[in-house]
Design a protein around this motif. Sequence first.
Motif, PDB file in Angstrom:
ATOM      1  N   ASN A  62      -1.276   0.233  -2.304  1.00  6.05           N
ATOM      2  CA  ASN A  62      -2.140  -0.419  -1.385  1.00  6.05           C
ATOM      3  C   ASN A  62      -1.344  -1.511  -0.527  1.00  6.05           C
ATOM      4  OD1 ASN A  62      -4.052   1.493  -1.249  1.00  6.05           O
ATOM      5  ND2 ASN A  62      -5.150   0.295  -3.068  1.00  6.05           N
ATOM      6  N   GLN A  66       0.086  -1.910   3.296  1.00  4.13           N
ATOM      7  CA  GLN A  66      -0.468  -2.958   4.278  1.00  4.13           C
ATOM      8  C   GLN A  66       0.630  -3.674   4.505  1.00  4.13           C
ATOM      9  OE1 GLN A  66      -3.492  -3.468   5.456  1.00  4.13           O
ATOM     10  NE2 GLN A  66      -3.919  -1.477   4.638  1.00  4.13           N
ATOM     11  N   THR A  70       1.701  -4.079   8.695  1.00  4.01           N
ATOM     12  CA  THR A  70       1.861  -5.467   9.359  1.00  4.01           C
ATOM     13  C   THR A  70       3.271  -5.522   9.817  1.00  4.01           C
ATOM     14  OG1 THR A  70      -0.009  -6.244   7.778  1.00  4.01           O
ATOM     15  CG2 THR A  70       1.586  -7.819   8.861  1.00  4.01           C
TER      16      THR A  70
END
Length: 173
Positions: A62, A66, A70
Motif C-alpha cells: 500500500n 501510494q 504520487t
Amino acid sequence: MAEITTDQILNLDSAKLVSDYKTIESSMVDENSIYAKTINFMTEEFNKSNLSPKDKLTLQANLLSQMSITLTAKAVDAALQMQQVASQLNLSNAEIEFNKARTKLVEAQTETEKEKKNAVLREIASYDDQLRIKEADNLTNAVFAHASGGVTVPADMMTKMLNAIDKITPNNE
C-alpha cells in the motif's frame, strides 16, 4: 482536411515530454533520492516490527503503491510544467521578434511620412514658382501690349513687371 491531433491542440512535444518525464522520474528514484531513502527506512522499520509477514507485505504494498502514484503524478506534472515554460519562452521570443519587426515598420512609415511631407513642400514650392512665372509672363505681355500699341506704359505696371521678373530670376549677388 488534415486531422488535428491532441498534441497540436495542446502544443505538446510528446517525445520531449516523455524524455523529460523519464529524466525526472529517474532522478526521483535513484539511490540517493528521498524515494529510495524512504523505502530503505520503511524496510528497516518493518523488519524491526512484530507484524505478521502478510501484514508487512500489505502495508509495504500500500505504501509503495501510494508513493509510486504520487511520484508518477509529480514527475508528469513537472514534465508538463517544463513544456509550458518552453512554450511560454517560445511565445515570448516570437513576440519579441514581432515587436522588432513592428518597430522597423513604424520607423519605415515615419520615414515615408517625412518624405511625403518633403514631397508636398516641393510640390507647393513648384506651384508657387509656376504662379510667379505666370504672373511675370502676364505682366510682361501686358506691358508689351501697351508699348506696341503706342500707349505709354504706366509706371506702376512697369514696376510690377520688373518686380515679378526679379522674383523668378536668380540673384547674382
